[in-house]
Motif scaffolding. Structure first.
Motif, short mmCIF file in Angstrom:
data_model
loop_
_atom_site.label_atom_id
_atom_site.label_comp_id
_atom_site.label_asym_id
_atom_site.label_seq_id
_atom_site.Cartn_x
_atom_site.Cartn_y
_atom_site.Cartn_z
N ALA A 184 0.84 -1.20 0.00
CA ALA A 184 0.00 0.00 0.00
C ALA A 184 0.87 1.25 0.00
O ALA A 184 0.53 2.25 -0.64
CB ALA A 184 -0.93 -0.01 1.20
N LEU A 185 2.01 1.21 0.68
CA LEU A 185 2.91 2.37 0.70
C LEU A 185 3.42 2.69 -0.70
O LEU A 185 3.40 3.84 -1.14
CB LEU A 185 4.08 2.13 1.65
CG LEU A 185 5.15 3.22 1.69
CD1 LEU A 185 4.56 4.53 2.19
CD2 LEU A 185 6.33 2.79 2.53
N TYR B 148 0.63 4.14 -2.74
CA TYR B 148 0.39 5.54 -2.43
C TYR B 148 1.46 6.45 -3.02
O TYR B 148 1.16 7.56 -3.48
CB TYR B 148 0.28 5.77 -0.92
CG TYR B 148 -1.11 5.59 -0.39
CD1 TYR B 148 -2.14 6.45 -0.76
CD2 TYR B 148 -1.41 4.55 0.48
CE1 TYR B 148 -3.42 6.29 -0.28
CE2 TYR B 148 -2.70 4.38 0.96
CZ TYR B 148 -3.69 5.25 0.57
OH TYR B 148 -4.98 5.08 1.04
N TRP C 186 0.64 6.63 -6.60
CA TRP C 186 -0.57 7.44 -6.72
C TRP C 186 -0.24 8.92 -6.63
O TRP C 186 -0.74 9.71 -7.42
CB TRP C 186 -1.55 7.04 -5.61
CG TRP C 186 -2.70 7.98 -5.43
CD1 TRP C 186 -3.85 8.00 -6.14
CD2 TRP C 186 -2.80 9.04 -4.47
NE1 TRP C 186 -4.67 9.02 -5.67
CE2 TRP C 186 -4.04 9.67 -4.65
CE3 TRP C 186 -1.95 9.51 -3.47
CZ2 TRP C 186 -4.47 10.74 -3.88
CZ3 TRP C 186 -2.37 10.57 -2.69
CH2 TRP C 186 -3.61 11.18 -2.91
N PHE C 187 0.61 9.29 -5.69
CA PHE C 187 0.93 10.70 -5.49
C PHE C 187 1.70 11.29 -6.67
O PHE C 187 1.41 12.39 -7.12
CB PHE C 187 1.73 10.88 -4.20
CG PHE C 187 1.97 12.32 -3.87
CD1 PHE C 187 0.96 13.09 -3.34
CD2 PHE C 187 3.20 12.90 -4.11
CE1 PHE C 187 1.17 14.43 -3.04
CE2 PHE C 187 3.42 14.24 -3.81
CZ PHE C 187 2.41 15.01 -3.28
N GLY D 135 -0.21 9.21 -10.29
CA GLY D 135 -1.60 8.77 -10.22
C GLY D 135 -2.51 9.34 -11.28
O GLY D 135 -3.48 8.72 -11.66
N HIS E 131 -0.81 3.82 -10.65
CA HIS E 131 -1.05 3.10 -9.40
C HIS E 131 -2.07 1.98 -9.61
O HIS E 131 -1.95 0.91 -9.01
CB HIS E 131 -1.53 4.06 -8.30
CG HIS E 131 -2.82 4.73 -8.59
ND1 HIS E 131 -2.96 5.69 -9.58
CD2 HIS E 131 -4.06 4.57 -8.05
CE1 HIS E 131 -4.22 6.10 -9.62
NE2 HIS E 131 -4.90 5.43 -8.70
N TRP F 243 -8.76 10.61 -9.03
CA TRP F 243 -7.49 10.49 -8.32
C TRP F 243 -7.72 10.61 -6.81
O TRP F 243 -7.15 9.85 -6.03
CB TRP F 243 -6.55 11.58 -8.85
CG TRP F 243 -5.20 11.63 -8.24
CD1 TRP F 243 -4.16 10.79 -8.51
CD2 TRP F 243 -4.72 12.57 -7.28
NE1 TRP F 243 -3.06 11.17 -7.78
CE2 TRP F 243 -3.38 12.26 -7.02
CE3 TRP F 243 -5.30 13.66 -6.63
CZ2 TRP F 243 -2.61 12.98 -6.13
CZ3 TRP F 243 -4.52 14.39 -5.75
CH2 TRP F 243 -3.20 14.05 -5.50
N ASP G 105 -9.50 7.52 -5.45
CA ASP G 105 -8.56 6.40 -5.39
C ASP G 105 -7.72 6.43 -4.12
O ASP G 105 -7.28 5.38 -3.64
CB ASP G 105 -7.64 6.38 -6.61
CG ASP G 105 -8.26 5.63 -7.78
OD1 ASP G 105 -9.35 5.06 -7.61
OD2 ASP G 105 -7.63 5.62 -8.86
N ALA G 106 -7.51 7.60 -3.54
CA ALA G 106 -6.76 7.68 -2.27
C ALA G 106 -7.47 6.88 -1.19
O ALA G 106 -6.83 6.28 -0.33
CB ALA G 106 -6.60 9.13 -1.85
N ILE H 206 -7.27 2.71 -2.29
CA ILE H 206 -5.99 2.00 -2.42
C ILE H 206 -5.84 0.87 -1.39
O ILE H 206 -5.40 -0.22 -1.77
CB ILE H 206 -4.80 2.97 -2.40
CG1 ILE H 206 -4.71 3.65 -3.76
CG2 ILE H 206 -3.50 2.27 -2.05
CD1 ILE H 206 -3.63 4.69 -3.89
N THR I 281 -5.25 -2.88 -2.76
CA THR I 281 -4.03 -3.60 -2.42
C THR I 281 -4.36 -4.96 -1.81
O THR I 281 -3.76 -5.98 -2.16
CB THR I 281 -3.17 -2.78 -1.43
OG1 THR I 281 -2.91 -1.50 -1.99
CG2 THR I 281 -1.86 -3.48 -1.14
#
Length: 102
Positions: A22-23, A26, A29-30, A33, A38, A78, A81-82, A85, A89
């Motif tokens: 997951a890290l 993320y 994603w950041f 993304g 991601h 986006w 999705d945060a 995630i 995952t």
């Protein structure tokens, strides 16, 4: 003389090598993304490619100001999705377990 690892040990090693984090998701994603990278990392290739295509088309159409609607849609996607995630995952890792269990 060394003994051969059991099938269970090999399966655990394969899982540890292939599991999704997951890290990492993320971080992707950041930074990437907006292009759906991601989602591709987590195994959601179709929606990731749709997001990438939407970004490309929207960027092209920003020249005539219509693309900003697509950019806005991507921004909302986006942000949503945060929140998704962790579940994405978990599902990706469950699919990996199912594949390794066969």
């Amino acid at each position: 003389m060394t003994s051969r690892p059991s099938d269970d040990t090999l399966t655990r090693l394969r899982y540890d090598a292939d599991k999704r984090s997951a890290l990492v998701a993320y971080l992707i994603w950041f930074f990437l993304g907006y292009g759906g990278v991601h989602r591709m990392y987590l195994g959601y290739w179709v929606s990731g490619l749709i997001m990438l295509a939407l970004l490309a088309v929207s960027a092209l159409f920003t020249l005539v100001l219509i693309g900003y609607a697509g950019i806005g849609l991507i921004l909302v996607w986006w942000l949503v999705d945060a929140l998704l995630i962790p579940g994405m995952t978990r599902r990706a890792n469950h699919r990996l377990i199912d594949r390794l269990a066969r």
